[in-house]
Design a protein around this motif. Sequence first.
Motif, PDB file in Angstrom:
ATOM      1  N   SER A 184       3.961  12.214   8.682  1.00 52.24           N
ATOM      2  CA  SER A 184       4.699  11.599   7.585  1.00 52.24           C
ATOM      3  C   SER A 184       5.819  12.527   7.113  1.00 52.24           C
ATOM      4  O   SER A 184       5.656  13.754   7.071  1.00 52.24           O
ATOM      5  N   GLN A 185       6.956  11.910   6.768  1.00 53.35           N
ATOM      6  CA  GLN A 185       8.112  12.657   6.305  1.00 53.35           C
ATOM      7  C   GLN A 185       8.566  12.110   4.946  1.00 53.35           C
ATOM      8  O   GLN A 185       8.349  10.921   4.666  1.00 53.35           O
ATOM      9  N   PRO A 186       9.199  12.919   4.131  1.00 46.77           N
ATOM     10  CA  PRO A 186       9.656  12.427   2.821  1.00 46.77           C
ATOM     11  C   PRO A 186      10.538  11.182   2.927  1.00 46.77           C
ATOM     12  O   PRO A 186      10.488  10.308   2.062  1.00 46.77           O
ATOM     13  N   GLY A 187      11.326  11.071   3.988  1.00 43.77           N
ATOM     14  CA  GLY A 187      12.173   9.897   4.187  1.00 43.77           C
ATOM     15  C   GLY A 187      11.395   8.625   4.464  1.00 43.77           C
ATOM     16  O   GLY A 187      11.970   7.527   4.445  1.00 43.77           O
ATOM     17  N   ASP A 188      10.093   8.756   4.710  1.00 40.44           N
ATOM     18  CA  ASP A 188       9.255   7.578   4.920  1.00 40.44           C
ATOM     19  C   ASP A 188       8.849   6.942   3.591  1.00 40.44           C
ATOM     20  O   ASP A 188       8.259   5.849   3.574  1.00 40.44           O
ATOM     21  N   SER A 189       9.125   7.593   2.501  1.00 39.70           N
ATOM     22  CA  SER A 189       8.773   7.060   1.176  1.00 39.70           C
ATOM     23  C   SER A 189       9.537   5.760   0.957  1.00 39.70           C
ATOM     24  O   SER A 189      10.773   5.745   0.917  1.00 39.70           O
TER      25      SER A 189
ATOM     26  N   THR B 120       4.980 -14.970   6.786  1.00 37.97           N
ATOM     27  CA  THR B 120       4.223 -14.850   5.543  1.00 37.97           C
ATOM     28  C   THR B 120       4.049 -13.371   5.267  1.00 37.97           C
ATOM     29  O   THR B 120       3.537 -12.629   6.121  1.00 37.97           O
ATOM     30  N   PHE B 121       4.484 -12.941   4.078  1.00 40.23           N
ATOM     31  CA  PHE B 121       4.484 -11.521   3.733  1.00 40.23           C
ATOM     32  C   PHE B 121       3.329 -11.165   2.805  1.00 40.23           C
ATOM     33  O   PHE B 121       2.884 -11.971   1.990  1.00 40.23           O
ATOM     34  N   GLY B 122       2.862  -9.925   2.933  1.00 40.53           N
ATOM     35  CA  GLY B 122       1.958  -9.358   1.956  1.00 40.53           C
ATOM     36  C   GLY B 122       2.743  -8.872   0.752  1.00 40.53           C
ATOM     37  O   GLY B 122       3.975  -8.970   0.718  1.00 40.53           O
ATOM     38  N   LYS B 123       2.015  -8.332  -0.242  1.00 40.62           N
ATOM     39  CA  LYS B 123       2.674  -7.919  -1.478  1.00 40.62           C
ATOM     40  C   LYS B 123       3.306  -6.540  -1.381  1.00 40.62           C
ATOM     41  O   LYS B 123       4.048  -6.134  -2.272  1.00 40.62           O
ATOM     42  N   GLY B 124       3.003  -5.813  -0.333  1.00 37.01           N
ATOM     43  CA  GLY B 124       3.626  -4.517  -0.123  1.00 37.01           C
ATOM     44  C   GLY B 124       2.763  -3.350  -0.585  1.00 37.01           C
ATOM     45  O   GLY B 124       1.930  -3.487  -1.488  1.00 37.01           O
ATOM     46  N   THR B 125       2.973  -2.213   0.070  1.00 38.99           N
ATOM     47  CA  THR B 125       2.342  -0.953  -0.316  1.00 38.99           C
ATOM     48  C   THR B 125       3.434   0.089  -0.471  1.00 38.99           C
ATOM     49  O   THR B 125       4.248   0.295   0.438  1.00 38.99           O
ATOM     50  N   LYS B 126       3.463   0.731  -1.636  1.00 42.54           N
ATOM     51  CA  LYS B 126       4.469   1.768  -1.877  1.00 42.54           C
ATOM     52  C   LYS B 126       3.937   3.102  -1.383  1.00 42.54           C
ATOM     53  O   LYS B 126       2.937   3.620  -1.903  1.00 42.54           O
ATOM     54  N   LEU B 127       4.584   3.652  -0.376  1.00 42.87           N
ATOM     55  CA  LEU B 127       4.196   4.937   0.190  1.00 42.87           C
ATOM     56  C   LEU B 127       5.055   6.044  -0.401  1.00 42.87           C
ATOM     57  O   LEU B 127       6.284   5.941  -0.411  1.00 42.87           O
ATOM     58  N   SER B 128       4.392   7.080  -0.876  1.00 43.05           N
ATOM     59  CA  SER B 128       5.090   8.276  -1.371  1.00 43.05           C
ATOM     60  C   SER B 128       4.645   9.453  -0.525  1.00 43.05           C
ATOM     61  O   SER B 128       3.451   9.769  -0.478  1.00 43.05           O
ATOM     62  N   VAL B 129       5.606  10.095   0.136  1.00 40.59           N
ATOM     63  CA  VAL B 129       5.304  11.278   0.942  1.00 40.59           C
ATOM     64  C   VAL B 129       5.751  12.497   0.152  1.00 40.59           C
ATOM     65  O   VAL B 129       6.937  12.662  -0.145  1.00 40.59           O
ATOM     66  N   ILE B 130       4.792  13.334  -0.172  1.00 39.10           N
ATOM     67  CA  ILE B 130       5.037  14.479  -1.057  1.00 39.10           C
ATOM     68  C   ILE B 130       5.401  15.700  -0.226  1.00 39.10           C
ATOM     69  O   ILE B 130       4.649  16.091   0.666  1.00 39.10           O
TER      70      ILE B 130
END
Lengths: 112, 115
Positions: free
Chosen positions: B80-85, B104-114
């Motif tokens: 994982s890289q910060p730009g993947d956030s 058909t879309f899901g509601k989404g997941t917010k990814l934060s790469v620290i």
Amino acid sequence: NAGVTQTPKFRVLKTGQSMTLLCAQDMNHEYMYWYRQDPGMGLRLIHYSVGEGTTAKGEVPDGYNVSRLKKQNFLLGLESAAPSQTSVYFCASSQDGNYGYTFGSGTRLTVV
Amino acid sequence: DQQVKQNSPSLSVQEGRISILNCDYTNSMFDYFLWYKKYPAEGPTFLISISSIKDKNEDGRFTVFLNKSAKHLSLHIVPSQPGDSAVYFCAASGNSGAGSYQLTFGKGTKLSVIP
């Protein structure tokens, strides 16, 4: 650059006003879509078109109308805006309908 | 009835570690699955997809796994890289009961790469 262009990018409307959002694509795609994105709700389909001159309702069509008079353009209309229509609107296009949508950058609409 | 579910609204991962985003679906007629990535103030962009005839598809740091019997797919990002956030949307295609011309879309997941 080829892609999907949405205009305007931002708009503030008063309750009861009308407006039209324009989506234009230059990829000769057959299918076009209008989605709205709300916090915690993901992307919800408003209306879509499978070709020039055709339109169909999606998941949340109430309060919206659409037209596809030209293959490259898909218009989304709000006849009487309501605060519940405050959202970010995305247009997308696709060649075959099932795979690989190309999205525009969105229109942020606020209804006060 | 939500046909594509992303049960984790958010995920935080350290830079360099693996990010695993999950997605479940209920409609057995779905036969093609996609992941989209969305940065703030931009439209979603296509990331990777998988057909129901496969159980894995890889593209660089991104791998999607499909478990048809469990109606579950996952997106792995390594490292994982910060730009993947970003917000990641899972989408499914097929006979959703409302025609086969839409995703058909899901509601989404917010990814934060620290970092």
